[in-house]
Design an enzyme around this catalytic site. Sequence first.
Site, PDB file in Angstrom:
ATOM      1  CG  HIS A   1      63.906 -64.187 -30.392  1.00 36.62           C
ATOM      2  ND1 HIS A   1      65.076 -64.413 -31.073  1.00 36.62           N
ATOM      3  CD2 HIS A   1      62.931 -64.841 -31.080  1.00 36.62           C
ATOM      4  CE1 HIS A   1      64.831 -65.196 -32.116  1.00 36.62           C
ATOM      5  NE2 HIS A   1      63.542 -65.451 -32.145  1.00 36.62           N
TER       6      HIS A   1
ATOM      7  CG  HIS B   1      39.256 -28.843 -40.540  1.00 41.18           C
ATOM      8  ND1 HIS B   1      38.690 -28.859 -41.787  1.00 41.18           N
ATOM      9  CD2 HIS B   1      39.078 -27.575 -40.061  1.00 41.18           C
ATOM     10  CE1 HIS B   1      38.184 -27.658 -42.061  1.00 41.18           C
ATOM     11  NE2 HIS B   1      38.398 -26.869 -41.020  1.00 41.18           N
ATOM     12  N   GLY B   2      42.921 -29.137 -39.373  1.00 40.27           N
ATOM     13  CA  GLY B   2      43.890 -28.062 -39.166  1.00 40.27           C
ATOM     14  C   GLY B   2      45.037 -28.146 -40.148  1.00 40.27           C
ATOM     15  CB  ILE B   3      47.272 -30.959 -41.096  1.00 36.86           C
ATOM     16  CG1 ILE B   3      47.852 -31.203 -39.700  1.00 36.86           C
ATOM     17  CG2 ILE B   3      48.318 -31.229 -42.161  1.00 36.86           C
ATOM     18  CD1 ILE B   3      48.211 -32.662 -39.453  1.00 36.86           C
TER      19      ILE B   3
ATOM     20  NE  ARG C   1      27.160 -43.897 -39.472  1.00 34.11           N
ATOM     21  CZ  ARG C   1      28.152 -43.167 -39.966  1.00 34.11           C
ATOM     22  NH1 ARG C   1      27.921 -42.277 -40.865  1.00 34.11           N
ATOM     23  NH2 ARG C   1      29.372 -43.339 -39.549  1.00 34.11           N
TER      24      ARG C   1
END
Lengths: 577, 577
Positions: free
Chosen positions: A217, A401-403, A543
């Site tokens: 708490h 995308h980079g990773i 969309r």
Amino acid sequence: MTRLFNDPAAFADEALEGFAAAHRRWVRPVTGGVVRAGGTPEGQVAVVIGGGSGHYPAFSGLVGRGLAHGAAVGNVFASPSAQQIRSVARAAHGGAGVLLMYGNYAGDVLHFGQAAERLTGEGVRARTFAVTDDISSAGPEETAKRRGIAGDLPVFKAAAAAAEQGLPLDEVLAVAEHANARTRSFGIAFSGCTLPGADHPLFTVPEARMAVGLGIHGEPGIGEESLPTADEAARLLVTSLLKEVPDGVGGPAGARAAVILNGLGSVKYEELFVVYRKVAELLGDAGVEIVDPEVGELVTSFDMAGISLTLTWLDDGLSALWRAPADTPAFRKGAPAAPEHAAAAAVTAEESDEQTVPEASDASRRAAAVVLAALDALAATVDDHAEELGRIDAVAGDGDHGIGMQRGSTAARLAAADAHARGAGAGTVLVRAADAWSDRAGGTSGALWGSMLRALGGALGDDEKPTAARVADGVTEASAAVRRLGGAEVGDKTMVDVLVPFADTLAAATADGVPLAAAWDRAADAAETAASATADLLPRKGRARPHAEKSLGTPDAGAHSLALITRAVRGVLIDHH
Amino acid sequence: MTRLFNDPAAFADEALEGFAAAHRRWVRPVTGGVVRAGGTPEGQVAVVIGGGSGHYPAFSGLVGRGLAHGAAVGNVFASPSAQQIRSVARAAHGGAGVLLMYGNYAGDVLHFGQAAERLTGEGVRARTFAVTDDISSAGPEETAKRRGIAGDLPVFKAAAAAAEQGLPLDEVLAVAEHANARTRSFGIAFSGCTLPGADHPLFTVPEARMAVGLGIHGEPGIGEESLPTADEAARLLVTSLLKEVPDGVGGPAGARAAVILNGLGSVKYEELFVVYRKVAELLGDAGVEIVDPEVGELVTSFDMAGISLTLTWLDDGLSALWRAPADTPAFRKGAPAAPEHAAAAAVTAEESDEQTVPEASDASRRAAAVVLAALDALAATVDDHAEELGRIDAVAGDGDHGIGMQRGSTAARLAAADAHARGAGAGTVLVRAADAWSDRAGGTSGALWGSMLRALGGALGDDEKPTAARVADGVTEASAAVRRLGGAEVGDKTMVDVLVPFADTLAAATADGVPLAAAWDRAADAAETAASATADLLPRKGRARPHAEKSLGTPDAGAHSLALITRAVRGVLIDHH
């Protein structure tokens, strides 16, 4: 923060109502809380637990066979009243008395104590027990002042399992005392929680810091440190608890312990598992045998970010009680049937035969060196731009995308180097690189780059010298493979928008007799132009795209990385010209 | 945000390792993921599920009897590679073929498709199935483009239960298709998640807004609205799903549905229960019979704040498959024994007899009117200062003193008015108020104020006229009760620091013959002085108090509220003098 509520004053009542509606198989509502749906068996001591709301699954989620017979549930972070507790206890009473159990907080001690007095006055035998497992809340010389946190669970469970065995009230209480004496917890926190209707957190922890021993708490902790790695956090928790092995255990080596790694709310499961990995290792190193570990959210504090580790040092009696079956809404243990145990140890699926490479011509092996250099350049370019690629991808995608490209290209380079060192031809080097890329990168880009390199490798083969025409054919096949797999066409603002003009330009130039390096140079220019054009993102039909305004001016990440790579490879081809 | 990790690149692998270590009873690790610890029974179709990490319990937490036979686990938010899937599928294969199941994302479709091709090439019969439950991701005319979210669970489970029944591969696939065709989900989100090692969230939702239909990796939603109440959120979810009841169900009235209210990560259990309460009501209103609802975290997105509702419209076959037992690390269902059902409906513990009040003298009844006026003044003062009391309490406590005092004093005033209307004397009016206060307020302050009013009521009784001396005696007894119950003494910087000088001053003044109103006036002054003195908070011994510097200058909340109340009551006594 707590966002979903109606009238904040009604929050706890409405939560209890919804909880009971969702868990009719286990519980039924009574004034003040819930009791087991099937009631307490006649002649069995009833274990009635309780505390404030906001700690789910504590306390209502722990009612059911093998665990509590009832739970009194107070308002948010507030003790239930003596009347609530009395009401739940009377409904749970099976004629053999009631053990009231709760964490050691002033309000709970008062109300459960008053309830016990009234119950006794009404002819219901009642005893109370407060759990005191949090070692950071008071020193070892004043354990009675300690708070109860996630150690509630093993202590409640030991007492409830003893009641289930038919023990009388005083012996159930003695089991609770024994379990509590052997239970220790220690917690760390990274952020506070915001209660329903509040407009700021109940407490805060400074950014990138960790509060050591902070209560659930927001009660004061014992210090503040920098945010640790997962392994450092595990070490702090384990070391703190091993400093205070209870009397009678005789040290950690050779001891058995129930282990609970508890999440307070917004430290999520994967993080808990990363920490548990090290906790298990460290306890193993100390010679502790882990019995039926629990890793998850067991005593929470809304969305507080924090974790705690609890050890209950088991003897034979406590071990049997801890392992006894339980079936409650939030805690289930042990099927009636024997647990599944594999006959074999962990099985590793057979790996493809990577130790040998197919025969290759000298010409193809020499070309393999160029392929390897190209893959090196590709990986280096991806490394240099990984952050940029992630940032671009985050505009419309999930930012990985980079990773993903980094993981894939690094693995591809290593696999290619290995195959090249074993004397592989250009085709095999590319196919091995393709498999490694797709295996390590995962994701869409991993699959597409794997298929591109594989198509190119297939076109080059291991026998003949890779001519400009053969390379152009391979790129054309790669382009077809990507369109087939990914289902995208030119104009969809994906890497296909870059790949198709690149392949077409390369094919046209080589057909005109332009040498490979010069043809690639021309094609790379076309790729760069095409990649920039993917920045003109328009809303897709059908969309709503809330991010669309941000997308304008940002190229597609896959298109951009492909253009970068064609440019990097151009340099290699010119060098090897 | 994700805070506990080591090397971010190793996060998914380490999480899987820790997960497997904690759940040896259910699973064993293989290259690429996990399979059931006991393996797949010979001749049973193996259901192999999978997807990226970060969605726990999807996917590894759903492996075990009655659910998946194996799970292939990719990197964070990235599909597992075809090689990983192939490896897990080979380890899970029981000789009757493999059904590969996953949510409908481009990367997963590619990799699972490639894996199925390779498995088939290796002689392992393999089929694939992508779940498409998210109605916000594409319109009803292009359901095949929809994403898979929490509907993964009921579709996986239906197929796995069918496999468990011994159905052949094509029929298991047909069950998956049928379950998916009858499964719809709809989600809302309030904040994004931050991946391991990232320094900002993957996506964001503006403060106090809600993204409607946002995907679990931050894919675009269909709109943005103001933050709803829990009931409004429930209505949005239910209404959206009831707009698209699948063909063959014939409308919601009289239909049965499996209901899953899923938390994405940091919307916590109590909030989910508050929402579920309304979901159940609205579905009931529409005539839908809810079958075995699940409320909790089943397909998450790290610590993303959001929820989704899933309905699987059941026929007899799907109902049996949904209710079939399952035993996995994160999802368990159905004990072998029949579920507990109470013979009786919800039992309400008998209430104390509030309809009648004891006999009282006219003098005591007249005094009861003054008591009621004092309680009115008390409650009004608490209302006026509730926010201030909460703020003060938050400095050293959990910030709920204002709310608790408000709840208690409001309940006390109502109970007192009721008793007074029934002709109760001063003593009974106070005792009824005491019980109501302690029952409704909970917490420490509720218990203490209940005991104070009860002590005072006992001293006044219902017979004699409450003299100044009798009131002073009652306050002295109240002071003793608080010290006994709370265990605090003067100097501990609690309300006792105020109550003792108040009681002593009142007793001394009335002993000197000062009339009640004047004596109370004197005592209230003493209380006020004493309350201010509690602001000199010093660190308590034996404990570091990180908040201590903030506490200096802030009085104790309980002491402050007591002083406010003595002052408010003074006004009543002067009026009634």
